[in-house]
Design an enzyme around this catalytic site. Structure first.
Site, PDB file in Angstrom:
ATOM      1  N   ASP A   1      -2.408 -45.633  -5.202  1.00  0.00           N
ATOM      2  CA  ASP A   1      -3.799 -45.193  -5.227  1.00  0.00           C
ATOM      3  C   ASP A   1      -3.916 -43.876  -5.996  1.00  0.00           C
ATOM      4  OD1 ASP A   1      -6.618 -45.196  -4.129  1.00  0.00           O
ATOM      5  OD2 ASP A   1      -5.868 -43.342  -3.230  1.00  0.00           O
TER       6      ASP A   1
ATOM      7  N   GLU B   1      -2.914 -47.333 -10.020  1.00  0.00           N
ATOM      8  CA  GLU B   1      -4.346 -47.191 -10.233  1.00  0.00           C
ATOM      9  C   GLU B   1      -4.456 -45.974 -11.149  1.00  0.00           C
ATOM     10  OE1 GLU B   1      -8.494 -46.900  -7.701  1.00  0.00           O
ATOM     11  OE2 GLU B   1      -6.819 -45.631  -7.104  1.00  0.00           O
TER      12      GLU B   1
END
Length: 738
Positions: free
Chosen positions: A343, A379
């Protein structure tokens, strides 16, 4: 109680069958006490007197799995210098393998008194916070083997443990929403039938429900608020939080592996749940604030924040890097996961301020013999300056390709001047990945994910509808590249409903037939809706839970099946409701279409090439045709002006199955059928000419306007030079046997 010196390594609590070794790092602490928690609310304090290289440690014979514990740290409380020690706060072990309980958000868990941020709060937090747990590391893995599926054969499925399983009709009530539910045959059969090879789980590291959300009656449903990087989230365990969550997670991994499904974890190493200077003192802040967090240089009371959550971990700290690498290795070696999706991965590259692909974190991953061998998915952005880094990660990494998502959405909603970039995204985004030695498989392609609209909402709403989040609809992305097909939200208009269904098929077919690695978002195969909420991070209810086609109320309350939260038709009512029956039939039909697309991809290597197209014939063969060719709707080869024309929204692509350049695993030549992909993103019907000299006989295998015809074997048959009418916003795929 006997207290032996113990060892500095490994950090955390390590049970060896006779007792437990405890070790914790803090450079600024003056004294650390290990607190053993008892069920009657009492504590036994053991001072960790042995210190080596800022690691305090002790071995306690007889301390067994299930023992709850925490740390109390004595040292300076000087926020203006970055120090926030307070022995009144019971702290979680950063290396805890399991966590028990939850936070009740009493004022005692904060380092200050409410309304007085500069005060010091000496209330005892122990009755109000979570505790670490000693676990039994032993587990019978049997003959478990990691699937090790190559990227070119991978189909990712992003899912939430609770959201995927909470409403499954074939699961026992006591298993729903748990790790055990993932291992249930009903869930595994669905995944394998869909062709999924890797389950990408949204955060399962121990996380915290924010104080603000709890007060509002909401929850941190997504889980991007980690406090324990080694512990599986305890609320997803069906039978206890004293270490049972570890056994249950391992059992789920073992069952998924047995079915050939890899387990990828969505991990949040960029920040913690302690938030900014007004956040709680739960672990890292009280242990060694300045060693774990990026603080503002001119005023260390405050935190640098490139994550939008209040803090960022200090990626140039050797102890932070050790924590992350130890955590990654633990999940691979002990929990046997097969990879990670990072993330806000750009934050991990911020060794100083700028995003640096040569940062220490990437160096450590590159040389690590364990972590470097699993799937690593970035990401590739954060909210800091220069944070959008799609295409800029090191060669070992793959990336969520946000440009694929945006371009495919733009094409099918009819944006002008989209064709040129669409061609690049369709063929693996060579403009992003070829320059540094990576291949098409570096691109994780997706149209939807947890963050944003579901697939059905993407074609049903022009704007977000996040009122349920309590932020006046100001949260969430306002520019979604969505189109409601003529009506906002649910509608009884059959023309709009048909167009939406066709658009969903267009998106799914484009995703599955593009080069790269496709990723599905859980429930999209059923047409799941969140009623226009594109930021449902705080909605732990039926708005976000996947409604399976056989559950009451239809699959995800689509169109006619929509209702308020928790509403739905009973089984009898559903059977008597022809409109609801039509919804169920539509969802089943779309599920069938998605399965067909996944298996078409898996059956044909021309759609999952491991090298970029060359745009020329393959050397050493008698085939004079290029490996790829581009045509206008009229069947003429595309010229530069055709790519750039504002009105151009149609395209034919020839994929030559006889010109695949990469060899098979034993060096053999790979051959496949050839395909023509015809895209009509215009609003009205267009005639397409089948190109000459690229094959004489063709058979339709995908028709997003008439899927039932293809399914029944009655799809279009065509010859070179034939003119075919494609309805507006539709896609046709023709196949020519090798």
């Amino acid at each position: 109680m006997q207290v032996w010196p113990g060892q500095t390594y490994p950090l955390g609590a390590t049970y060896d069958g006779a007792g437990t070794n405890f070790a914790v790092y803090s450079e600024t602490a003056e004294r650390i006490e290990l607190s053993l928690l008892h069920d009657d609310g009492s504590e036994t304090a053991v001072e960790l007197r042995e210190t080596d290289a800022f690691v305090r440690h002790a071995y306690l014979p007889g301390i067994m799995p299930g023992q709850r514990y925490g740390f109390r740290v004595h040292g300076p409380y000087k926020p203006e210098r970055g120090h926030r020690h307070n022995s009144a706060k019971l702290l979680l072990d950063p290396y805890a393998k399991a966590v028990s309980g939850s936070i009740d958000w009493d004022e005692a868990v904060y380092g200050y008194h409410f309304g007085r941020p500069d005060s010091r709060n000496d209330l005892d937090s122990a009755p109000h916070t979570m505790t670490s747990v000693v676990i039994n590391p032993y587990f019978d893995w049997g003959d478990d083997r990691p699937p090790r599926t190559d990227y070119h054969e991978t189909v990712l499925y992003e899912a939430h443990v609770k959201g995927l399983t909470m409403l499954h009709p074939d699961l026992p009530d006591d298993l729903r929403g748990s790790y055990a539910a993932l291992a249930h045959p009903a869930v595994i059969d669905h995944l394998t039938g869909l062709g999924v090879t890797a389950l990408e789980l949204m955060p399962v590291h121990q996380f915290v429900h924010d104080h603000r959300l709890v007060d509002a009656g909401l929850a941190n449903y997504w889980g991007y608020n980690t406090i324990g990087f080694f512990a599986p989230h305890n609320a997803y365990a069906s039978w206890g939080d004293r270490g049972q969550q570890v056994l249950e997670f391992k059992s789920a991994v073992r069952a998924l592996h047995e079915a050939g499904i890899e387990v990828i974890l969505d991990v949040v190493y960029n920040h913690t749940a302690e938030g900014n200077h007004l956040g709680p003192t739960l672990s890292f802040r009280g242990l060694d604030n300045a060693s774990y967090y990026r603080l503002v240089a001119d005023d260390p009371r405050y935190y640098m924040d490139t994550t939008g959550t209040g803090n960022s971990l200090l990626m140039r700290s050797p102890h932070v890097l050790q924590l992350i690498m130890d955590s990654l290795r633990y999940w691979v070696t002990e929990m046997r996961v097969d990879g990670f999706r990072f993330d806000l991965a750009a934050t991990l590259a911020r060794q100083f301020h700028e995003v640096d692909r040569l940062s220490s974190f990437f160096d450590l991953v590159q040389q690590d013999p364990v972590v470097s061998q699993v799937k690593l998915i970035a990401e590739p952005w954060d909210v800091g300056e220069g944070g959008y880094q799609v295409g800029n990660f090191p060669p070992l990494w793959t990336e969520w390709n946000g440009k694929f998502r945006d371009t495919v959405r733009d094409l099918w909603r009819g944006e002008p001047r989209t064709l040129a970039e669409f061609g690049s995204r369709l063929t693996g985004s060579s403009d992003l990945y070829q320059g540094d030695g990576r291949r098409p498989l570096a691109s994780i392609n997706f149209v939807t994910c947890h963050d944003g609209f579901t697939l059905r909402d993407l074609v049903s709403y022009d704007g977000k509808h996040n009122e349920a989040n309590g932020e006046d609809n100001k949260d969430g992305e306002s520019f979604n590249r969505s189109w409601n097909c003529g009506a906002e939200g649910p509608t009884d208009d059959p023309a709009v409903q048909e167009l939406r269904a066709r658009q969903m098929r267009n998106f799914m077919a484009t995703l599955m037939l593009s080069q790269g690695v496709p990723m599905l978002s859980h429930g999209d195969e059923f047409g799941r809706t969140q009623r226009g909420n594109n930021n449902a991070y705080c909605q732990d209810n039926e708005l976000t839970w996947v409604r399976w086609p056989d559950t009451d109320g239809g699959a995800a309350g689509t169109e006619a099946g929509e209702g308020g939260e928790g509403e739905g038709e009973s089984g009898t009512e559903a059977e008597d409701d022809p409109e609801l029956a039509a919804v169920r039939k539509e969802d089943q039909e779309f599920l069938t279409f998605v399965r067909q697309m996944v298996w078409l991809r898996r059956d044909h290597p021309v759609f999952r090439r491991r090298r970029f197209f060359h745009g020329r014939p393959m050397e050493g063969t008698h085939d004079e045709l290029s490996d790829i060719a581009w045509f206008t709707a009229e069947g003429e080869e595309m010229r530069q002006r055709d790519w750039q024309a504002a009105h151009a929204k149609s395209l034919t692509v020839f994929l030559n199955g006889s010109a695949i350049t990469e060899p098979g695993p034993r060096g053999e030549r790979i051959t496949d059928d050839s395909f023509l992909l015809m895209f009509n993103a215009h609003a009205d019907e267009r005639e397409f000419t089948v190109p000459v000299d690229h094959g004489r006989q063709w058979q339709a295998v995908v028709d997003t306007a008439h899927p039932e015809a293809v399914a029944d074997g009655g799809g279009i048959k065509a010859q070179a030079g034939d003119r075919l009418a494609l309805p507006g916003r539709s896609m046709l795929v023709l196949q020519r046997p090798a």
